[in-house]
Motif scaffolding. Structure first.
Motif, PDB file in Angstrom:
ATOM      1  N   ASN A 143       0.838  -1.205   0.000  1.00 50.61           N
ATOM      2  CA  ASN A 143       0.000   0.000   0.000  1.00 50.61           C
ATOM      3  C   ASN A 143       0.868   1.249   0.000  1.00 50.61           C
ATOM      4  OD1 ASN A 143       0.833  -0.135   2.672  1.00 50.61           O
ATOM      5  ND2 ASN A 143      -1.177   0.299   3.541  1.00 50.61           N
ATOM      6  N   GLU A 144       0.225   2.383  -0.252  1.00 44.11           N
ATOM      7  CA  GLU A 144       0.962   3.628  -0.425  1.00 44.11           C
ATOM      8  C   GLU A 144       1.587   4.090   0.882  1.00 44.11           C
ATOM      9  OE1 GLU A 144      -2.235   3.216  -1.035  1.00 44.11           O
ATOM     10  OE2 GLU A 144      -2.670   3.601  -3.149  1.00 44.11           O
ATOM     11  N   PRO A 145       2.734   4.747   0.807  1.00 37.25           N
ATOM     12  CA  PRO A 145       3.346   5.280   2.033  1.00 37.25           C
ATOM     13  C   PRO A 145       2.464   6.325   2.714  1.00 37.25           C
ATOM     14  CG  PRO A 145       4.502   6.060   0.065  1.00 37.25           C
ATOM     15  CD  PRO A 145       3.563   4.994  -0.385  1.00 37.25           C
ATOM     16  N   GLU A 146       1.561   6.964   1.938  1.00 37.56           N
ATOM     17  CA  GLU A 146       0.654   7.959   2.524  1.00 37.56           C
ATOM     18  C   GLU A 146      -0.468   7.313   3.324  1.00 37.56           C
ATOM     19  OE1 GLU A 146       2.756   9.282  -0.999  1.00 37.56           O
ATOM     20  OE2 GLU A 146       1.220   7.721  -0.805  1.00 37.56           O
ATOM     21  N   ALA A 147      -0.620   5.982   3.222  1.00 39.78           N
ATOM     22  CA  ALA A 147      -1.716   5.295   3.905  1.00 39.78           C
ATOM     23  C   ALA A 147      -1.434   5.085   5.400  1.00 39.78           C
ATOM     24  CB  ALA A 147      -1.998   3.947   3.243  1.00 39.78           C
ATOM     25  N   TYR A 148      -0.218   5.376   5.821  1.00 36.14           N
ATOM     26  CA  TYR A 148       0.111   5.173   7.244  1.00 36.14           C
ATOM     27  C   TYR A 148       1.212   6.147   7.648  1.00 36.14           C
ATOM     28  CZ  TYR A 148       3.888   2.382   5.141  1.00 36.14           C
ATOM     29  OH  TYR A 148       4.957   1.957   4.371  1.00 36.14           O
ATOM     30  N   GLU A 149       1.247   6.419   8.943  1.00 39.97           N
ATOM     31  CA  GLU A 149       2.314   7.258   9.504  1.00 39.97           C
ATOM     32  C   GLU A 149       3.216   6.383  10.355  1.00 39.97           C
ATOM     33  OE1 GLU A 149       0.577  10.551  11.552  1.00 39.97           O
ATOM     34  OE2 GLU A 149      -0.504  11.286   9.768  1.00 39.97           O
ATOM     35  N   GLY A 150       4.507   6.718  10.384  1.00 40.94           N
ATOM     36  CA  GLY A 150       5.483   5.835  11.029  1.00 40.94           C
ATOM     37  C   GLY A 150       5.700   4.628  10.133  1.00 40.94           C
ATOM     38  N   GLY A 151       6.113   3.511  10.741  1.00 41.10           N
ATOM     39  CA  GLY A 151       6.200   2.255  10.013  1.00 41.10           C
ATOM     40  C   GLY A 151       7.341   2.148   9.022  1.00 41.10           C
ATOM     41  N   ALA A 152       8.366   2.983   9.131  1.00 44.68           N
ATOM     42  CA  ALA A 152       9.498   2.886   8.209  1.00 44.68           C
ATOM     43  C   ALA A 152      10.325   1.638   8.517  1.00 44.68           C
ATOM     44  CB  ALA A 152      10.380   4.120   8.307  1.00 44.68           C
ATOM     45  N   LEU A 153      10.844   1.015   7.465  1.00 41.24           N
ATOM     46  CA  LEU A 153      11.832  -0.044   7.630  1.00 41.24           C
ATOM     47  C   LEU A 153      13.169   0.632   7.873  1.00 41.24           C
ATOM     48  CD1 LEU A 153      12.818  -3.012   7.462  1.00 41.24           C
ATOM     49  CD2 LEU A 153      13.063  -2.668   4.989  1.00 41.24           C
ATOM     50  N   PRO A 155       7.248   3.470  -2.475  1.00 46.02           N
ATOM     51  CA  PRO A 155       5.975   3.514  -3.214  1.00 46.02           C
ATOM     52  C   PRO A 155       5.415   2.107  -3.418  1.00 46.02           C
ATOM     53  CG  PRO A 155       7.624   4.904  -4.275  1.00 46.02           C
ATOM     54  CD  PRO A 155       8.342   4.115  -3.229  1.00 46.02           C
ATOM     55  N   THR A 156       4.126   2.038  -3.652  1.00 47.75           N
ATOM     56  CA  THR A 156       3.432   0.777  -3.867  1.00 47.75           C
ATOM     57  C   THR A 156       4.086  -0.027  -4.990  1.00 47.75           C
ATOM     58  OG1 THR A 156       1.392   1.894  -3.260  1.00 47.75           O
ATOM     59  CG2 THR A 156       1.179  -0.237  -4.332  1.00 47.75           C
ATOM     60  N   GLY A 157       4.291  -1.316  -4.734  1.00 44.62           N
ATOM     61  CA  GLY A 157       4.827  -2.206  -5.758  1.00 44.62           C
ATOM     62  C   GLY A 157       6.336  -2.291  -5.788  1.00 44.62           C
ATOM     63  N   GLN A 158       7.029  -1.423  -5.040  1.00 42.42           N
ATOM     64  CA  GLN A 158       8.480  -1.494  -4.995  1.00 42.42           C
ATOM     65  C   GLN A 158       8.937  -2.383  -3.849  1.00 42.42           C
ATOM     66  OE1 GLN A 158      10.655   2.167  -5.239  1.00 42.42           O
ATOM     67  NE2 GLN A 158       9.549   2.880  -7.039  1.00 42.42           N
ATOM     68  N   ALA A 159      10.173  -2.880  -3.974  1.00 45.32           N
ATOM     69  CA  ALA A 159      10.742  -3.766  -2.964  1.00 45.32           C
ATOM     70  C   ALA A 159      12.140  -3.299  -2.595  1.00 45.32           C
ATOM     71  CB  ALA A 159      10.790  -5.205  -3.480  1.00 45.32           C
ATOM     72  N   ILE A 160      12.538  -3.608  -1.377  1.00 42.44           N
ATOM     73  CA  ILE A 160      13.903  -3.393  -0.928  1.00 42.44           C
ATOM     74  C   ILE A 160      14.506  -4.757  -0.616  1.00 42.44           C
ATOM     75  CG2 ILE A 160      12.963  -2.855   1.376  1.00 42.44           C
ATOM     76  CD1 ILE A 160      16.338  -1.587   0.124  1.00 42.44           C
ATOM     77  N   LEU A 206       0.858  -2.319   4.909  1.00 40.05           N
ATOM     78  CA  LEU A 206       0.690  -3.645   4.322  1.00 40.05           C
ATOM     79  C   LEU A 206       1.892  -3.944   3.429  1.00 40.05           C
ATOM     80  CD1 LEU A 206      -1.176  -6.137   3.903  1.00 40.05           C
ATOM     81  CD2 LEU A 206      -2.151  -4.922   1.932  1.00 40.05           C
ATOM     82  N   VAL A 207       2.607  -5.006   3.761  1.00 45.45           N
ATOM     83  CA  VAL A 207       3.795  -5.393   3.003  1.00 45.45           C
ATOM     84  C   VAL A 207       3.822  -6.910   2.874  1.00 45.45           C
ATOM     85  CG1 VAL A 207       5.127  -3.409   3.848  1.00 45.45           C
ATOM     86  CG2 VAL A 207       5.258  -5.595   5.061  1.00 45.45           C
ATOM     87  N   ALA A 208       4.770  -7.409   2.094  1.00 49.03           N
ATOM     88  CA  ALA A 208       5.073  -8.835   2.068  1.00 49.03           C
ATOM     89  C   ALA A 208       6.560  -8.984   2.322  1.00 49.03           C
ATOM     90  CB  ALA A 208       4.695  -9.450   0.727  1.00 49.03           C
ATOM     91  N   ILE A 209       6.922 -10.045   3.025  1.00 55.49           N
ATOM     92  CA  ILE A 209       8.333 -10.277   3.323  1.00 55.49           C
ATOM     93  C   ILE A 209       8.739 -11.659   2.827  1.00 55.49           C
ATOM     94  CG2 ILE A 209       8.375  -8.739   5.322  1.00 55.49           C
ATOM     95  CD1 ILE A 209       8.204 -11.292   7.085  1.00 55.49           C
ATOM     96  N   THR A 210      10.003 -11.769   2.442  1.00 53.89           N
ATOM     97  CA  THR A 210      10.540 -13.063   2.049  1.00 53.89           C
ATOM     98  C   THR A 210      12.047 -13.074   2.282  1.00 53.89           C
ATOM     99  OG1 THR A 210      10.643 -14.732   0.300  1.00 53.89           O
ATOM    100  CG2 THR A 210      10.932 -12.445  -0.377  1.00 53.89           C
TER     101      THR A 210
END
Length: 220
Positions: free
Chosen positions: A116-126, A140-145, A164-168
Motif C-alpha cells: 500500500n501507499e506510504p501515505e496510507a500510514y504514519e510511522g512504520g518505516a523499515l 511507493p506501492t509495488g516497490q521492494a527493498i 501492508l507489506v510482504a516479506i521473504t
C-alpha cells in the motif's frame, strides 16, 4: 549492499489488496511465540497465502534486476504482513536458516515488498543499519527493498493507518556479499558497455564473469 526494485504491476497490487481485505490475519508471533520484538499480523488462511505467495514470488523471479542482484537459488514463499497503530517490529537480525515445508533455506538476503501507499500510514518505516549508516525506507506501492539478512533492522511503530507489506528471504547462489556485489557491478558494466567494446574484449569479459560465478557460486 541493498537494492530498491520495481516488482509488482498495478493488477498484482490490486490482487494482493483484495486478498488482504478478505482473508484473515493472525498475531505474527504464531510462527515464533518467543519473539517479543515482533508486533504485527500475518496472513493466515492457507489458500489465500498460497495464492498471494505464488503471485509475489513469480513477480520477483520475473525481475531481471532482482535475479542479477540476488543470484537467487531458493526463495521463501512471501508472506503478507500488516501493521496497525502501535504495532512495530523491534531491532533484530533474521534467522540464519529457515525451515520450509520442502527444504531448509539459508537467509542471505531479506526482502520487503510494499503493497500500500506510504501515505496510507504514519510511522512504520523499515529502518536498516548498514555499518555506521542508518537508512529508512517507506517505498511507493509495488516497490521492494532487498538487503542483507545479517543486518540489524526494525519496523518502526505505526502511529496512524495501516502498513501492508510482504516479506521473504532469499538464499543466494553467491553467499559472500562482497563477491555477490562485485559480480553484480561487473554484470552491470557488461550490460551497459559490452556492445561498445571490441568483440574480442567483450568475449574476454564474459569469460571472466562466468569464471567468477563458477568459482564463487554454490552448486545449482
Amino acid at each position: 549492499m541493498y537494492r530498491v526494485l520495481p516488482i509488482l504491476t498495478d493488477d498484482e497490487i490490486a490482487q494482493c489488496r483484495r486478498i488482504a481485505e478478505t482473508a484473515p490475519f493472525v498475531d505474527g508471533r504464531i510462527t515464533n511465540p518467543h519473539n517479543v520484538a515482533k508486533q504485527n499480523e500475518q496472513l493466515h488462511d492457507p489458500s489465500a497465502y498460497e495464492t498471494s505467495a505464488q503471485l509475489l514470488q513469480q513477480a520477483l523471479v520475473r525481475s531481471e534486476e532482482f535475479r542479477n542482484f540476488a543470484f537467487p537459488t531458493l526463495i521463501a514463499p512471501p508472506m503478507m504482513t500488516r501493521y496497525k497503530p502501535a504495532m512495530r517490529y523491534g531491532a533484530h537480525a533474521d534467522s540464519a536458516f529457515l525451515q520450509l515445508p520442502a527444504a531448509t533455506i539459508r537467509s542471505d538476503l531479506s526482502c520487503t515488498i510494499f503493497i500500500n501507499e506510504p501515505e496510507a500510514y504514519e510511522g512504520g518505516a523499515l529502518h536498516i543499519r548498514l555499518g555506521d549508516a542508518s537508512i529508512r525506507f517507506k517505498l511507493p506501492t509495488g516497490q521492494a527493498i532487498v538487503y542483507p539478512s545479517d543486518t540489524l533492522h526494525e519496523v518502526e511503530a505505526v502511529t496512524k493507518g495501516e502498513r501492508l507489506v510482504a516479506i521473504t528471504f532469499i538464499q543466494s547462489r553467491v553467499q559472500d556479499p562482497f563477491r555477490r556485489n562485485l559480480l553484480f557491478d561487473l554484470n552491470e558494466v557488461a550490460a551497459l558497455e559490452g556492445l561498445k567494446m571490441a568483440p574480442e574484449n567483450f568475449t574476454r569479459l564474459q569469460l571472466v564473469q562466468n569464471q567468477l560465478l563458477r568459482h564463487w557460486g554454490d552448486k545449482p
